[in-house]
Design a protein around this motif. Sequence first.
Motif, short mmCIF file in Angstrom:
data_model
loop_
_atom_site.label_atom_id
_atom_site.label_comp_id
_atom_site.label_asym_id
_atom_site.label_seq_id
_atom_site.Cartn_x
_atom_site.Cartn_y
_atom_site.Cartn_z
N UNK A 97 -47.91 33.21 -35.44
CA UNK A 97 -48.18 32.74 -34.09
C UNK A 97 -48.42 31.22 -34.10
N UNK A 98 -47.88 30.56 -33.07
CA UNK A 98 -47.98 29.10 -32.98
C UNK A 98 -48.45 28.70 -31.59
N UNK A 99 -49.09 27.55 -31.50
CA UNK A 99 -49.43 26.95 -30.21
C UNK A 99 -48.20 26.20 -29.70
N UNK A 100 -47.93 26.30 -28.40
CA UNK A 100 -46.76 25.66 -27.82
C UNK A 100 -47.06 25.16 -26.41
N UNK A 101 -46.24 24.22 -25.96
CA UNK A 101 -46.33 23.70 -24.60
C UNK A 101 -45.09 24.16 -23.83
N UNK A 102 -45.27 24.68 -22.63
CA UNK A 102 -44.15 25.12 -21.80
C UNK A 102 -43.48 23.90 -21.17
N UNK A 103 -42.18 23.75 -21.41
CA UNK A 103 -41.42 22.66 -20.80
C UNK A 103 -40.66 23.13 -19.56
N UNK A 104 -40.03 24.28 -19.65
CA UNK A 104 -39.32 24.87 -18.51
C UNK A 104 -39.58 26.37 -18.54
N UNK A 105 -39.82 26.95 -17.38
CA UNK A 105 -40.13 28.38 -17.34
C UNK A 105 -39.30 29.09 -16.29
N UNK A 106 -38.84 30.31 -16.64
CA UNK A 106 -38.19 31.22 -15.70
C UNK A 106 -38.92 32.55 -15.78
N UNK A 107 -38.36 33.57 -15.16
CA UNK A 107 -39.08 34.84 -15.09
C UNK A 107 -39.30 35.47 -16.46
N UNK A 108 -38.26 35.49 -17.28
CA UNK A 108 -38.35 36.20 -18.56
C UNK A 108 -38.09 35.32 -19.77
N UNK A 109 -38.01 34.01 -19.58
CA UNK A 109 -37.78 33.12 -20.72
C UNK A 109 -38.31 31.72 -20.39
N UNK A 110 -38.52 30.97 -21.45
CA UNK A 110 -39.02 29.61 -21.27
C UNK A 110 -38.54 28.74 -22.42
N UNK A 111 -38.47 27.44 -22.15
CA UNK A 111 -38.24 26.47 -23.21
C UNK A 111 -39.61 25.92 -23.61
N UNK A 112 -39.91 25.98 -24.89
CA UNK A 112 -41.24 25.58 -25.36
C UNK A 112 -41.12 24.55 -26.47
N UNK A 113 -42.20 23.79 -26.62
CA UNK A 113 -42.27 22.81 -27.70
C UNK A 113 -43.50 23.12 -28.53
N UNK A 114 -43.26 23.53 -29.80
CA UNK A 114 -44.37 23.82 -30.70
C UNK A 114 -45.06 22.51 -31.08
N UNK A 139 -47.14 22.18 -33.84
CA UNK A 139 -47.13 22.01 -35.29
C UNK A 139 -46.54 23.25 -35.95
N UNK A 140 -45.31 23.14 -36.51
CA UNK A 140 -44.46 21.96 -36.59
C UNK A 140 -43.83 21.64 -35.23
N UNK A 141 -43.39 20.39 -35.01
CA UNK A 141 -42.84 20.01 -33.71
C UNK A 141 -41.44 20.56 -33.50
N UNK A 142 -41.35 21.79 -33.03
CA UNK A 142 -40.09 22.51 -32.89
C UNK A 142 -39.81 22.78 -31.42
N UNK A 143 -38.58 22.55 -31.00
CA UNK A 143 -38.13 22.88 -29.65
C UNK A 143 -37.42 24.22 -29.70
N UNK A 144 -37.82 25.19 -28.87
CA UNK A 144 -37.21 26.51 -28.97
C UNK A 144 -37.23 27.29 -27.67
#
Length: 470
Positions: free
Chosen positions: A414-431, A433-438
């Motif tokens: 499990x990782x801490x992440x910031x939500x960049x874009x969100x939809x109903x069932x998916x989101x783009x997140x930025x971890x 540590x490590x700094x990963x976009x997913x």
Amino acid sequence: MALTVHRPGAGDFASLRAEFELPESFPSEVLAEAESVAGDPADDGAREDATGLPLVTVDPPGAKDLDQAVCIERRPLGGFRVHYAIADLAAFVPPGGLIDLEARRRGQTLYLPDGNVSLHPPELSEGAASLLPGMVRPSVLWTIDTDSDGEPVSVHVRRALVRSTERFDYDTVAAALAVGEAHPSIAALPALGRLRRELAVRRGAVELQLPEQEIGAGPDGGWVLTRRPRHDVEAWNAEVSLLTGMVAASIMLDAGIGVLRTLPQADDDTVNWLRRSATALGIDWPTDATVAELLAGLDPANPASLALYAGTTRLLRGAGYTSFDGTEPEFATHAGLASPYAHVTAPIRRLVDRFAAEICLAVTHDRPVPTWVRAALAELPELMNASDNRAARVERACLDQVEAWILAEHIGRTFDAVVLRAEETKAEVFLENPPVLGKCTGTGFPDSGRISVRLTAVDVTKRKVSFERA
């Protein structure tokens, strides 16, 4: 969590290079031509001796392909005088020759973690054409005077011989400025840089402070993925380049011939969508504030700000190049800069700059634009658009590959992440540590904020990682 890749076999970008068909080296005949011209650059005898200017270079640490050297002076009655020397690649590249043809195929230098794919042979890019300290080099020398607000009031561009006196990087300049010991040639850089940033906001320029990922070599031979800090020095230095590019665009538009970097203005529907997004994120957007003014006032550390930055990228779609010769271009502005703009300051690393510089030199000296430049104008936009697309894909593939290598042994974590874009069932997140976009699946995503995500799958071969909301 360690950010260095430790797994056996990780670190080989050969498959990625093969996938994108990146050249491993230069053809022998191109290298031979480079060796020949390196010691005998073209000179029409009209090159000014400006070796007495105390120019310095400011680049990322370790850079050898040094395109620009700068000296900034305060004018006695207010304002600044910017001397900006740009490597003169046209002095080393015979039109229609082997280096020229190879550069047109490549378009620009590509930067990979295990080595660059250069636009020009190293004999030139890291040697004879590079503005290395202590070396006399041919340059295209711009001298731009500004008023006390930082607006240009005059420009003089010519060929010159220059000698850079020092090579700095962003860290060393920042450290020197912090203790009041900046080199005299860049002591005024913060003042000019801040003025130019203020002008940019007033013009309506859009600056996004999204997290930037950077790959570095680890001490054990692996790779380290870090979050790249945003340097004020880097931003101020970029403003000098942008100032020069804007002046160059003005010269070309006045002359009715040139090649510009362009971006169409976002339509009202897109801006209104962004306003609704700001409201959903809890960001107050005064009705009389422009996009630029709003973004300039946001705190980049706030997750809501990051989410709005991510959404603002919708306003910056459609960038390209526009060439013109005798007819007014369909549109001439770069909406992200809120100004006409041309690439002229990185000819070692980018193909179009060599041609744009020749146009500015010709028209400011009342000479015909060289035939070889005119002949290339029609194809330059297509060449550069293809090159920009390839560069973006290669950069993203490298980041995806290192992300996959790093996370491969941590499925289920499990990782801490910031939500960049969100939809109903998916989101783009930025971890963080490590700094990963997913991409992350799940339900009930907030429009912004911090969440926990679980790594569910990693495919190292396909360079893909998958997360679900924890």
